[in-house]
Motif scaffolding. Sequence first.
Motif, PDB file in Angstrom:
ATOM      1  N   ASN A 172      10.337   6.118  -4.269  1.00 48.16           N
ATOM      2  CA  ASN A 172       8.933   6.512  -4.186  1.00 48.16           C
ATOM      3  C   ASN A 172       8.613   7.096  -2.820  1.00 48.16           C
ATOM      4  N   THR A 173       9.340   6.600  -1.840  1.00 45.17           N
ATOM      5  CA  THR A 173       9.189   7.152  -0.500  1.00 45.17           C
ATOM      6  C   THR A 173       9.738   8.568  -0.444  1.00 45.17           C
ATOM      7  N   PHE A 174      10.852   8.776  -1.132  1.00 45.51           N
ATOM      8  CA  PHE A 174      11.450  10.112  -1.142  1.00 45.51           C
ATOM      9  C   PHE A 174      10.434  11.160  -1.562  1.00 45.51           C
ATOM     10  N   LYS A 175       9.603  10.798  -2.567  1.00 44.40           N
ATOM     11  CA  LYS A 175       8.632  11.762  -3.073  1.00 44.40           C
ATOM     12  C   LYS A 175       7.806  12.322  -1.921  1.00 44.40           C
ATOM     13  N   VAL A 176       7.285  11.390  -1.139  1.00 42.90           N
ATOM     14  CA  VAL A 176       6.397  11.767  -0.048  1.00 42.90           C
ATOM     15  C   VAL A 176       7.145  12.568   1.014  1.00 42.90           C
ATOM     16  N   LEU A 177       8.330  12.082   1.357  1.00 40.44           N
ATOM     17  CA  LEU A 177       9.077  12.746   2.416  1.00 40.44           C
ATOM     18  C   LEU A 177       9.509  14.149   2.007  1.00 40.44           C
ATOM     19  N   ILE A 178       9.934  14.296   0.766  1.00 38.66           N
ATOM     20  CA  ILE A 178      10.351  15.616   0.309  1.00 38.66           C
ATOM     21  C   ILE A 178       9.152  16.553   0.243  1.00 38.66           C
ATOM     22  N   ALA A 179       8.036  16.040  -0.277  1.00 44.10           N
ATOM     23  CA  ALA A 179       6.825  16.867  -0.329  1.00 44.10           C
ATOM     24  C   ALA A 179       6.452  17.325   1.074  1.00 44.10           C
ATOM     25  N   SER A 180       6.576  16.427   2.022  1.00 42.24           N
ATOM     26  CA  SER A 180       6.188  16.807   3.387  1.00 42.24           C
ATOM     27  C   SER A 180       7.147  17.841   3.959  1.00 42.24           C
ATOM     28  N   GLU A 181       8.428  17.805   3.549  1.00 43.63           N
ATOM     29  CA  GLU A 181       9.368  18.849   3.975  1.00 43.63           C
ATOM     30  C   GLU A 181       8.913  20.211   3.468  1.00 43.63           C
ATOM     31  N   TYR A 182       8.485  20.232   2.223  1.00 43.91           N
ATOM     32  CA  TYR A 182       8.060  21.503   1.637  1.00 43.91           C
ATOM     33  C   TYR A 182       6.749  21.999   2.224  1.00 43.91           C
ATOM     34  N   CYS A 183       5.929  21.054   2.715  1.00 46.08           N
ATOM     35  CA  CYS A 183       4.604  21.458   3.169  1.00 46.08           C
ATOM     36  C   CYS A 183       4.519  21.617   4.674  1.00 46.08           C
ATOM     37  N   GLY A 184       5.609  21.327   5.341  1.00 47.34           N
ATOM     38  CA  GLY A 184       5.564  21.410   6.798  1.00 47.34           C
ATOM     39  C   GLY A 184       4.649  20.372   7.416  1.00 47.34           C
ATOM     40  N   VAL A 185       4.515  19.242   6.752  1.00 51.63           N
ATOM     41  CA  VAL A 185       3.653  18.179   7.266  1.00 51.63           C
ATOM     42  C   VAL A 185       4.524  17.129   7.949  1.00 51.63           C
ATOM     43  N   ASN A 186       4.004  16.591   9.007  1.00 51.44           N
ATOM     44  CA  ASN A 186       4.782  15.630   9.770  1.00 51.44           C
ATOM     45  C   ASN A 186       4.504  14.205   9.293  1.00 51.44           C
ATOM     46  N   VAL A 187       5.441  13.687   8.523  1.00 51.06           N
ATOM     47  CA  VAL A 187       5.273  12.303   8.075  1.00 51.06           C
ATOM     48  C   VAL A 187       6.427  11.480   8.606  1.00 51.06           C
ATOM     49  N   GLU A 188       6.093  10.371   9.205  1.00 50.58           N
ATOM     50  CA  GLU A 188       7.138   9.535   9.781  1.00 50.58           C
ATOM     51  C   GLU A 188       7.213   8.204   9.075  1.00 50.58           C
ATOM     52  N   LEU A 189       8.416   7.734   8.901  1.00 49.15           N
ATOM     53  CA  LEU A 189       8.588   6.394   8.363  1.00 49.15           C
ATOM     54  C   LEU A 189       8.327   5.386   9.477  1.00 49.15           C
ATOM     55  N   VAL A 190       7.574   4.345   9.134  1.00 50.37           N
ATOM     56  CA  VAL A 190       7.326   3.305  10.126  1.00 50.37           C
ATOM     57  C   VAL A 190       8.662   2.665  10.516  1.00 50.37           C
ATOM     58  N   LYS A 191       8.721   2.159  11.744  1.00 50.46           N
ATOM     59  CA  LYS A 191       9.991   1.571  12.173  1.00 50.46           C
ATOM     60  C   LYS A 191      10.106   0.126  11.729  1.00 50.46           C
ATOM     61  N   ASN A 192      11.327  -0.305  11.508  1.00 52.15           N
ATOM     62  CA  ASN A 192      11.604  -1.715  11.212  1.00 52.15           C
ATOM     63  C   ASN A 192      10.825  -2.274  10.032  1.00 52.15           C
ATOM     64  N   PHE A 193      10.752  -1.480   8.973  1.00 49.12           N
ATOM     65  CA  PHE A 193      10.039  -1.998   7.809  1.00 49.12           C
ATOM     66  C   PHE A 193      10.962  -2.920   7.031  1.00 49.12           C
ATOM     67  N   LYS A 194      10.483  -4.119   6.725  1.00 43.26           N
ATOM     68  CA  LYS A 194      11.308  -5.035   5.944  1.00 43.26           C
ATOM     69  C   LYS A 194      10.619  -5.329   4.618  1.00 43.26           C
ATOM     70  N   MET A 195      11.243  -4.881   3.554  1.00 48.39           N
ATOM     71  CA  MET A 195      10.683  -5.065   2.216  1.00 48.39           C
ATOM     72  C   MET A 195      10.511  -6.545   1.914  1.00 48.39           C
ATOM     73  N   GLY A 196       9.349  -6.937   1.452  1.00 44.68           N
ATOM     74  CA  GLY A 196       9.133  -8.348   1.141  1.00 44.68           C
ATOM     75  C   GLY A 196       8.549  -9.109   2.306  1.00 44.68           C
ATOM     76  N   VAL A 197       8.628  -8.520   3.497  1.00 48.01           N
ATOM     77  CA  VAL A 197       8.068  -9.193   4.672  1.00 48.01           C
ATOM     78  C   VAL A 197       6.923  -8.357   5.239  1.00 48.01           C
ATOM     79  N   SER A 198       7.276  -7.113   5.582  1.00 46.26           N
ATOM     80  CA  SER A 198       6.276  -6.248   6.202  1.00 46.26           C
ATOM     81  C   SER A 198       5.103  -5.980   5.272  1.00 46.26           C
ATOM     82  N   ASN A 199       5.365  -5.974   3.953  1.00 48.71           N
ATOM     83  CA  ASN A 199       4.269  -5.657   3.036  1.00 48.71           C
ATOM     84  C   ASN A 199       3.519  -6.901   2.571  1.00 48.71           C
TER      85      ASN A 199
END
Lengths: 425, 249
Positions: free
Chosen positions: B21-48
Motif C-alpha cells: 500500500n505504501t508502494f502505491k503512494v511512492l510510485i505515484a509520487s515518482e510519476y508526479c514529481g512530488v517529494n514524499v518521504e518514508l518516516v524513519k524507524n517505523f515499526k509495524m505494530g508499534v509505531s502505529n
Amino acid sequence: MALVLHAGTGNKNAFKALITAEYSGVNVELVKNFEMGVSNKTPEFLKMNPLGKVPVLETPDGPVFESNAIARYVARLKADNPLYGCSLIEYAHIEQWIDFATTEIDQGIARWFYPRTGYMPYLPPAEEAAIAALKRSLGALNTHLANNTYLVGHSITLADIIMTCNLYLGFVRVMTKSFTSEFPHVERYFWTMVNQPNVHKVVGEVKQAESVFPVQSQKKPAQPKEPAKPKEAKKEAKKEAPKEAAKPKAEAVAEDEEEAPKPKAKNPLDLLPPSKMILDEWKRLYSNTKTNFREVAIGGFWEMYDPEGYSLWFCDYKYNDENTVSFVTLNKVSGFLQRMDLARKYAFGKMLVIGSEPPYKVKGLWLFRGKEIPQFVLDECYDMELYEWTKVDITDEAQKERVNAMIEDQEPFEGQALLDAKCFK
Amino acid sequence: MVYNPVLYGLKVLHSGSTNKNTFKVLIASEYCGVNVELVKNFKMGVSNKTPEFLKMNPLGKVPVLETPDGPIFESNAISRYVARLNADNPIYGTSLIEYAHIEQWIDFATTEIDLNISRWFYPRAGYSPYIPQAEEAAISLLKRALGALNSHLATNTYLVGHGITLADIIMTCNLYLGFIRLMTKSFTSEFPHVERYFWSMVNQPNFSKVMGKVEQTPYVQPLQSQRNPQSKPKQLKKDAKKYIVKESS
C-alpha cells in the motif's frame, strides 16, 4: 439528456449515483424494467461490464461501472462541485472516507449479510470475524462523528453520500437498534443523512431492522456437513452478483421453501414384521453392564435374541496382508464404522484387530435386523465388499462361543493378543 | 526546512518499507514529481499504536500521510491526493470520462482484486482464522475477477487510455501481493494478458525504483500457526496418539 443507470430499484449502490445526481443537478435515470440476474447477463450488458455487476452508468463517452466511480463521475459533471470539497486536503479527506466506507463499512456489512441470504457460504466463524471487524470500524467512525457533523468539512460531501448508502444496507438488514446503540454518533449521523430531502427523495422511508436477517437456504439442520452447503451457495453466488440485495431475498426464500421438505425414502427393514428383540435394549445392556459381563450381558443377549427378526454374521477382512502398520489398520476400521453410520438403527457390530505383530488380522461380528445383510448397507457402504461374510449358525456351539468371545473382547482371541476392539452401536 | 516552491513541502509517509500500500503512494509520487518521504524507524505494530499515530488514524491502519494541512489515511486516497498535487497530472487522465474510468478500475482493483487476494493471504499468514471453504470462495472470486481483467487487457495495453494512470499504479500494487505470495506461474498462466501487464508495469523505472526486483512465488504461502487441524475426525486423532507411542518402542 438523462444518463441511464442500469440497476434495480432499492439497490444501495444505485442510490449513491442517484443521490449524487440530486445534489449536483445532473439528470440520471434508472433504466426501466431492470431484472436482477437477467438484465445484467445479456451480451449487451456484459459488453459494458464483463463481470456483469451492477450498477453501470451509460454515458455518451462510454459505460462506467463500480458504484463509487460512477458517483464520482456524476459529481464531477458539475464544475467545482461542493460535494468534492473546496480544497485539495478536503478532497483527500473525502477520498479517504470513501475508501474507509468501502473497505471497512461496506465490506463488514456485506460479509455479515450476504452469507445469510444464501448467496455465499454461511460460516459462523467467518461471520463472527466480520462482525468484530465491523464493530471496530464503526467504533472509529463513531469517534470521528462525535466531533464532526459531517465526515469532511461543514456540509455534505460525496463521502457522506457513499457512507450513508453503505450504512443503509446494514441498518435495514442486520444492525438492530441494540447493535447500533453502541455507536450513538453514527446513529445520529445516519438518521440525519437519510432525512435530507435529496437523500430521502431517492431512498424513501427507512426502517431499521428489528432482527438480524435470518439465514436462508439452510438445507441441513443442526448437524451440518459443511461441504454440502457451500456447494449450493457457491452455485448461487456464481449466478448472482453478490452486491444485490432487494430482489434476491424473495428468490432465495422461495427456493428454500420448495426444496426443503423432501420425502424420506422408506427403509424396507421398517416393513418387516415386528420382532420381540429391541436393538436399543441390547445396546443399552451391552454398554451399561460393568461387572459379570459374561453372565449379565452375554446371557441377556441370548435371551433377547430373535433369529427370525435378526441375524448374526462373522466378517473377515480379505486383505490382511496389507495390515502392516498398526494405526493405519485401526484407521481403516474406524473409517468402516463411520461409513456404517447409515445403518445405526438397524445394526450392532464388534470389530477386532488381532495379533501382537503385523500383519494384523481384522475380524468382526455383526448383528443386523432381518435375516439377510440389508441391501442398502451393501449398496451404500463400500467397505462391505472388502470382507468375507458368513452367517452364524447358532445351533453350532463353537460358533456361538465365538460370538460371545467377540462381544466381550476376549483375550487371547483364538490364541492371539488383541490390538484393539471397536464397537459399532 | 526546505520547501519545494510548487508543492506543500516535505510529506512524511508513515509505513514500513515493503508494504504494497505504501508502494502505491511512492510510485505515484515518482510519476508526479512530488517529494514524499518514508518516516524513519517505523515499526509495524508499534509505531502505529502510539497515541500520536492514532490521532492521525483512529484505526491505527497504515499507511498514513502527514501533510501540512492534516493527516490522510487509506492508501488509495493518499495516492489520489499525491496525484492531484500536480494539476493536470496525466496519471489522472485527460478527460472526464477517462477520470471516471480510472476511478472505476481503482475501485475494481480494490473490491475485486485486493479483497480476494487478502482473503486468501491473511488467514494463511495467521492474521485471521483459516477456514478452507472461505478460502475456496475467495480464490474462485479472484479467478472470476482476473478473468474479467484478462479480457480487458487482451485489447488494452494499459487500464485506461494509452499511458500509465493512477489505476495502473494501484492495480499493479494490489496484484503484487498476489504474485509474490500466492499466485504461482501455473495459477497466473490462465491469465496471460494479466501476466504481460504485470511484468510490464513492475519493470517501468518508476516502479522498479520503489519495488525493487519482483519474483513470482514458486508456491502458495503455507499455513502459519496451524494449531487445530480441522479435517481429522475425533476418533482418528485419539488412535493416532495411542499408536504413535507404540510405534516408537
